[in-house]
Design an enzyme around this catalytic site. Structure first.
Site, PDB file in Angstrom:
ATOM      1  CG  ASN A  90      90.213  59.840 -38.409  1.00 27.17           C
ATOM      2  OD1 ASN A  90      90.247  58.792 -39.038  1.00 27.17           O
ATOM      3  ND2 ASN A  90      90.650  59.941 -37.170  1.00 27.17           N
ATOM      4  CG  HIS A 177      83.522  59.520 -31.660  1.00 28.17           C
ATOM      5  ND1 HIS A 177      84.798  59.006 -31.607  1.00 28.17           N
ATOM      6  CD2 HIS A 177      83.442  60.415 -30.648  1.00 28.17           C
ATOM      7  CE1 HIS A 177      85.456  59.588 -30.599  1.00 28.17           C
ATOM      8  NE2 HIS A 177      84.658  60.436 -29.998  1.00 28.17           N
ATOM      9  CG  HIS A 230      84.560  53.919 -29.989  1.00 27.51           C
ATOM     10  ND1 HIS A 230      83.716  54.893 -29.544  1.00 27.51           N
ATOM     11  CD2 HIS A 230      85.309  54.503 -30.960  1.00 27.51           C
ATOM     12  CE1 HIS A 230      83.950  56.011 -30.204  1.00 27.51           C
ATOM     13  NE2 HIS A 230      84.906  55.794 -31.073  1.00 27.51           N
ATOM     14  CG  ASN A 276      87.983  59.924 -27.148  1.00 24.68           C
ATOM     15  OD1 ASN A 276      87.197  59.690 -26.242  1.00 24.68           O
ATOM     16  ND2 ASN A 276      87.762  60.857 -28.048  1.00 24.68           N
ATOM     17  CG  ASP A 303      89.019  53.281 -32.146  1.00 21.45           C
ATOM     18  OD1 ASP A 303      89.396  53.860 -33.182  1.00 21.45           O
ATOM     19  OD2 ASP A 303      88.690  53.887 -31.115  1.00 21.45           O
ATOM     20  N   GLY A 322      94.671  56.853 -28.547  1.00 24.49           N
ATOM     21  CA  GLY A 322      94.572  55.769 -29.528  1.00 24.49           C
ATOM     22  C   GLY A 322      95.587  54.675 -29.320  1.00 24.49           C
TER      23      GLY A 322
HETATM   24 ZN   LIG Z   1      85.831  57.141 -32.242  1.00 22.36          ZN
END
Ligand SMILES: [Zn+2]
Length: 444
Positions: A90, A177, A230, A276, A303, A322
């Protein structure tokens, strides 16, 4: 490249031994070892682990260099004992093409602090509409084997099915995710007692669990390999446990923060705790710990998600999701899993090094501490007590939830392909010139 003689290290926390490193490879392990002219590292009392491997890192480059760069992110990785990180796609542009993943690979090689293995996007621009050129990324010099739209869920079941089918031909894996976007619209924290009391919109466990349930069934139907990013709820652990019993080829990760922190922390509205998937209930923390201890959850992944302070030093609703996590991961696992007696150091090596490398098909990492193996070594002082502070952070961002918190241990030395990247707890400013053997040359 220096020849290293590491003396008195406790291999996986057990027997003490000396380790000789020559030409980037572990040449010999035994007692009373020496080499003329070698640099001697006194590792008495330190736990020797294989260099850690993170399957889930956000390095932010290209595009978001105010948050992190590949250089600063890999310095943070080294500080945390990591010798390889998988970089999530991303970025801007999104890593959905051979050009971007090759650029990331080259930047990682130039930095030298850790091996950077790019993860490719599943869909073009991570928009969830059509498959990215997975084959072009797989056959590029970056040899991408892990694909993810992380940050977003691959929500369309037909696209998820096609992606799972596509990566089968080269043994790749889709890292999902798991978040139903409709069930989490506007969500600010875990949906439960605390969100009801605070009046914040909730992110219900079922939004994660329903996607995981769907995807394990899709993976079974297609006969392909699924990885769940996660995982954060007790129900998700149950679904993975069921799927594995059924023989479905699924692996799962948990983050250090989901092993330690709960949604009670949101009461202070400190946006460092906004993440998240969100911090969950204590029951969920206990369930993911149990799942990691019994092998239902395969790995710990950070993460690591750096954000500049202006995106965190604001009111809760406006703050970004985050946390940074590379520098603290091993210490959090030490506190939540080892000090609680749930796992030992050999298990830490498995869940933070060997298995993540195996899931991501990354050669040259996650290998055992044995003669003939690449010299990826982390030396950790497990006896040290301390507080996590800003001085422990080496990336560009400061959004750690652990600042001011007591965390045991310290990474004293990190050795990447035989090159010392951390010495006596300090990141080495100028790395010794080194000619890293390509991690990719022999990759399947
Ligand atoms: Zn994620």
């Amino acid at each position: 490249m220096d020849t290293l003689v590491i003396t008195g290290a406790q291999l996986l926390g057990a027997d003490s031994a000396d380790i000789v490193v020559e030409n980037g490879v572990i040449a010999e392990i035994g007692t009373g070892l020496s080499r003329a002219g070698a640099r001697v590292i006194d590792a008495n009392g330190l736990v020797a682990l294989p260099g850690l491997v993170d399957l889930h890192t956000h390095l932010r480059e290209p595009g978001y260099e105010a948050s992190e760069t590949i250089l600063t992110g890999t310095r943070a990785a080294a500080a945390g004992g990591f010798t390889a990180v998988f970089a999530m796609p991303n970025t801007s542009p999104v890593a959905d093409s051979a050009g971007v993943v090759e650029q990331e690979l080259a930047l990682g090689e130039a930095a030298g602090y850790a091996t950077v293995q790019p993860i490719g996007a599943v869909t073009v621009g991570q928009k969830g509409e059509r498959l990215a050129e997975l084959g072009a990324m797989a056959t590029s010099r970056a040899k991408v084997r892990v694909f993810s739209d992380d940050g977003f869920c691959v929500f369309d079941p037909l696209i998820m099915r096609r992606a799972l089918e596509y990566v089968k031909s080269f043994g790749g894996v889709i890292a999902q995710h798991a978040q139903d976007p409709r069930l989490t619209e506007g969500a600010q924290m875990n949906e439960g007692v605390v969100s009801a009391e605070l009046g914040l919109a909730g992110w219900p466990a079922v939004a994660e669990e329903s996607i995981i349930a769907r995807d394990v069934l899709l993976a079974e139907h297609v006969g392909s390999r699924l990885h769940v990013c996660h995982l954060s709820t007790a129900g998700s652990v149950d679904i993975i446990r069921w799927a594995k019993k059924r023989g479905i080829d699924v692996t799962a990760e948990v983050t250090p923060h989901h092993l330690l922190l709960t949604d009670e922390l949101v009461r202070g509205y400190d946006a460092r705790y906004k993440v998240n998937p969100p911090l969950r209930r204590e029951e969920d923390v206990l369930a993911v710990r149990e799942g990691l201890a019994d092998g239902t959850i395969d790995i710990v992944a950070t993460d690591h998600a750096p954000h500049p302070s202006e995106n965190k030093a604001c009111e809760w609703q406006a703050a970004a999701n985050g946390m940074v996590g590379l520098e603290s991961a091993l210490r959090v696992v030490h506190q939540s899993m080892v000090q609680t007696g749930l796992i030992g150091w050999a298990d830490v090596a498995r869940v933070m090094s060997a298995t993540p490398a195996r899931i991501g098909l990354l050669d040259g990492h996650g290998t055992p501490l044995e003669a003939g193996q690449p010299a990826q070594i982390t030396l950790y002082d497990a006896s040290r007590e301390g507080t996590f502070t800003a001085a422990d952070l080496h990336g560009r961002s400061r959004n750690s939830p652990y600042l001011g918190r007591d965390l045991p241990g310290r990474v004293e030395w990190t050795i990447h392909h035989g090159v010392v990247t951390v010495e006596s707890g300090a990141v080495v400013e100028e790395l010794a010139a080194f000619d890293a053997p390509s991690d990719r040359g022999s990759m399947k």
